[in-house]
Design an enzyme around this catalytic site. Structure first.
Site, short mmCIF file in Angstrom:
data_model
loop_
_atom_site.label_atom_id
_atom_site.label_comp_id
_atom_site.label_asym_id
_atom_site.label_seq_id
_atom_site.Cartn_x
_atom_site.Cartn_y
_atom_site.Cartn_z
N GLU A 185 26.07 -14.41 14.74
CA GLU A 185 25.32 -13.61 15.72
C GLU A 185 26.22 -13.05 16.82
O GLU A 185 26.03 -13.33 18.01
CB GLU A 185 24.19 -14.45 16.33
N GLU A 344 18.85 -16.48 8.53
CA GLU A 344 18.10 -17.46 9.33
C GLU A 344 16.68 -16.97 9.54
O GLU A 344 16.43 -15.79 9.78
CB GLU A 344 18.73 -17.65 10.72
#
Length: 717
Positions: A185, A344
């Site tokens: 991320e 995710e």
């Protein structure tokens, strides 16, 4: 009900994907998908982040046992394990990682191995505090969380790339490591850095972009407020300038572009360091795309990954499924409708939102299958085993605190079986069928609508894309969300919501598309300025005034002002909120579809002013929506003008179902998911039913779909 297929036609032979990067020399890496440890390497990937270093080693065998029981076939490993791999500057420990990779591999579980650079060890920060980012007001972002490092720091880069090379050397020949997961991320905690390192690199970035200081001065409009710069050494970051200050918007937009670029360059440095040693395995990094975030220019980033990955966390409430579909559609756009990887999502509640709702009524399975319906060939969660301590210990996981004897784990096992069924049926590798409408998204437009010097600070490009997407679903049809720089020439209709800043190149593409027979919907705040924040003169929407066939002179901004109406009615029955353009003339080729009317319109001197206009342009047409309409009004507009013949008759039925099609050259897979809480009955479904989650046959060849159901069928062409 019988669901109508409103999507466009079918699979064509794949050519090389076109680059989506913002530069003239953009090149897209070939698509490469990570293999599983199955006999043929194929199948839908299923698993999640696995953090064995958070647990005693005697737990690991039980983890592997329960993974196998659940059907897990892949895990992302070592994402935050730098301090375990390099406990001190001079010591390295791969032994524990070797042991767990071997256990996983022998059980048939592939490893997506991380570069482990997302969270640096504390000893590095103590020795080199100069790698810490700086906030806009000069405060230091201290260590102790994730990504407390500057992407422009040469010191941090040296340590990170050393780690990458050592990992690559150690695991380059490991058969159980099938993909590389770079960092995690990017930009989560270091998207904006105002350090001297960042200043140095921003000046270099500006020089590469503009070439001459005169070009930068022109682009930034530095004649305003005495901001002229004499050389690139005088270029500044948009640091804090006082509580009531206003940043130069051209400078701010370039700083946003620079931030995305410099993090991408850091990603590429990590990727290239590993690829030089281990070239045979695909690379990715997880994007963060949901309709409350899209912080990078992910269209640009998508060129530099071998397969697109995303992290998505659900929005609780009425729009749970719709928001998931909208976000996934944009991810599919970045992937150019190739399969993408859900890196995710959550089995249930997270711990970082203001209100952390849990999943229920089969939503764990429904959400996962919805991601498959929108093009994902990997269903992964954060995380495998729910943490016992730390900041995310109350973030749900595949194996919760309650353990094996829990509803969540049983549903995880149920989902694993369904994904095996879909794999056996051949879903993996199929592509989502294109719809007939493209809603365009652009990172520049999203960043620009956050500017604090616009007529309204309540604009939000991404949220307007979302609202149009919902409106199409409410009208019983599905749209695609497509990057502006992608090829949308084959769509029947394109929608341009709040695309406030557009280049002349982009506008010429729109003109050519409409001239050749396409249909465009131009939003109320679209085309007001060019890509440098220079307003287009002569009236609004200046950049596309000729296509829209209208000329507006002012913006009528609506809101809670004592004594003034905060909405304005339209002759169509719709209500304008926030923004209403004061259109003073329309082209001879244009027809007014609705005007402002009523007492509130009279109060604002808008009575009779055109609000919705259709204009003929070449062989196509443009619809100009000159005000901010709510979701119901947008849905009515889609039904009335965009959905096609017969749409009004089928909309009430079709709007209850999210219907997508994935297909290969030989097979179609139809996915049906109810959007609301009420049962939905399908009178007939094509093909063979392969998944019927929370569904019941009704005895007439159809099915009743309960709340959060998923029905999937397979049809041979």
């Amino acid at each position: 009900m019988t669901v109508t297929d409103t999507s466009a036609s079918t699979v064509t032979e794949r050519t090389a994907d076109k680059p989506l990067g913002h530069g003239p020399d953009a090149v897209r890496r070939p698509f490469r998908w990570p293999a599983l440890l199955t006999d043929n390497g194929r199948g839908i990937a299923y698993g999640g982040d696995y953090n064995p270093d958070q647990w005693p080693e005697d737990v690991w065998d039980d983890d592997v046992r329960l993974m196998v029981k659940a059907g897990v076939n892949t895990v992302a490993l070592a994402i935050f394990s730098w301090d375990r791999i390099q406990p001190t500057e001079d010591t390295w420990d791969f032994d524990w990682l070797d042991r767990i990779i071997d256990k996983l591999g022998r059980a048939g579980i592939a490893v997506d191995l991380a570069s482990a650079t997302a969270a640096a060890p504390l000893w590095l920060y103590e020795k080199h505090p100069e790698v810490l980012p700086i906030e806009r007001n000069g405060d230091v972002v201290n260590a102790g969380s994730r990504q407390s490092w500057r992407p422009t720091s040469p010191v941090f880069r040296e340590y990170a790339l050393d780690l990458c090379r050592r990992l690559a050397e150690h695991y380059k020949d490991n058969p159980y490591v099938t993909a590389w997961h770079m960092n995690n991320e990017y930009g989560w905690n270091n998207r904006h850095d105002y350090s001297d390192d960042s200043l140095r690199e921003f000046r270099r970035w500006c020089e590469r972009k503009y070439g001459t200081i005169d070009a930068l001065n022109e682009a930034w409009g530095t004649a305003f407020w005495s901001q002229h710069v004499n050389s690139f050494d005088e270029v500044l970051l948009p640091r804090h300038m006082g509580g009531d200050s206003m940043v130069n918007p051209g400078q701010m937009l370039d700083y946003e572009r620079f931030g995305s670029d410099c993090l991408k360059e850091f990603y590429k440095a990590e990727r290239d360091a590993i690829e030089a040693i281990c070239p045979g395995k695909p690379f990715t990094t997880n994007f963060m795309v949901s309709t409350d975030q899209c912080c990078m220019d992910y269209a640009d980033w998508s060129d530099d990954v071998d397969f697109v990955s995303n992290d998505h966390y659900f929005t609780a409430g009425r729009d749970h499924l719709d928001e998931l579909a909208c976000s996934d559609s944009l991810v599919s756009g970045f992937a150019q409708r190739r399969p993408w990887y859900l890196m995710e999502h959550s089995t249930s509640a997270v711990q970082w939102k203001p209100l952390n709702s849990r999943k229920r009524h089969g939503q764990l399975v429904r959400d996962a299958l919805a991601h498959v319906a929108l093009g994902s060939d990997a269903i992964c969660f954060f995380q495998w085993r729910q943490s016992r301590s730390g900041a995310e210990c109350f973030h749900s996981a595949m194996l919760p605190h309650a353990g094996e004897d829990s509803a969540v784990y049983r549903e995880v096992c149920e989902l694993g079986g369904m994904l095996r069924t879909l794999s056996d049926a051949g879903v993996q590798g199929s592509e989502v069928r294109r719809s007939r409408t493209a809603i365009l998204f652009d990172a520049d437009c999203e960043w620009m609508t956050r500017c604090e010097t616009l007529p309204s600070m309540k604009l939000n490009h991404w949220h307007d894309v979302r609202d149009w997407y919902y409106a199409f679903l409410d009208a019983g049809v599905r749209a695609d969300v497509v990057p502006l720089r992608a090829d949308w020439s084959e769509y029947d209709t394109i929608v341009m919501p709040t695309m406030i800043n557009l280049s002349e190149f982009a506008c010429d593409r729109v003109r050519g598309y409409v001239r050749d027979g396409g249909r465009v919907v131009i939003g109320y705040a679209t085309g007001l300025m060019d890509e440098t924040f220079h307003t287009a003169l002569g009236g609004y929407p200046g950049m596309l005034r000729d296509v829209a066939g209208v000329r507006a002179e002012e913006f009528n901004i609506l809101g809670p002002v004592d004594g003034d109406p905060d909405t304005v009615g339209l002759s169509s029955g719709a209500i304008a909120r926030l923004w209403a353009n004061v259109v003073t003339s329309v082209a001879d080729s244009a027809a007014v579809l609705a005007t402002y009317e009523g007492a509130d319109a009279e109060e604002w001197e808008l009575d009779g002013v055109p609000a919705l206009v259709r204009n003929a342009y070449g062989d196509g047409e443009a619809y100009y929506v000159g005000c901010d309409l709510d979701r119901k009004a947008l849905g009515d507009f889609v039904r009335g003008y965009l959905a096609g013949a017969g749409a009004a008759e089928v909309a009430a039925a079709d709007a209850a179902i999210l219907h997508t099609v994935r297909e290969t050259a030989n097979v179609c897979f139809d996915f049906y998911l109810p959007r609301g809480k009420e049962d939905v009955t399908l009178e007939s479904v094509p093909g063979d039913v392969i998944i019927a989650h929370r569904c019941e046959p009704n005895g007439n060849g159809g099915y009743t779909l309960h709340r959060n159901a998923t029905l999937i069928t397979r049809t041979t062409k």
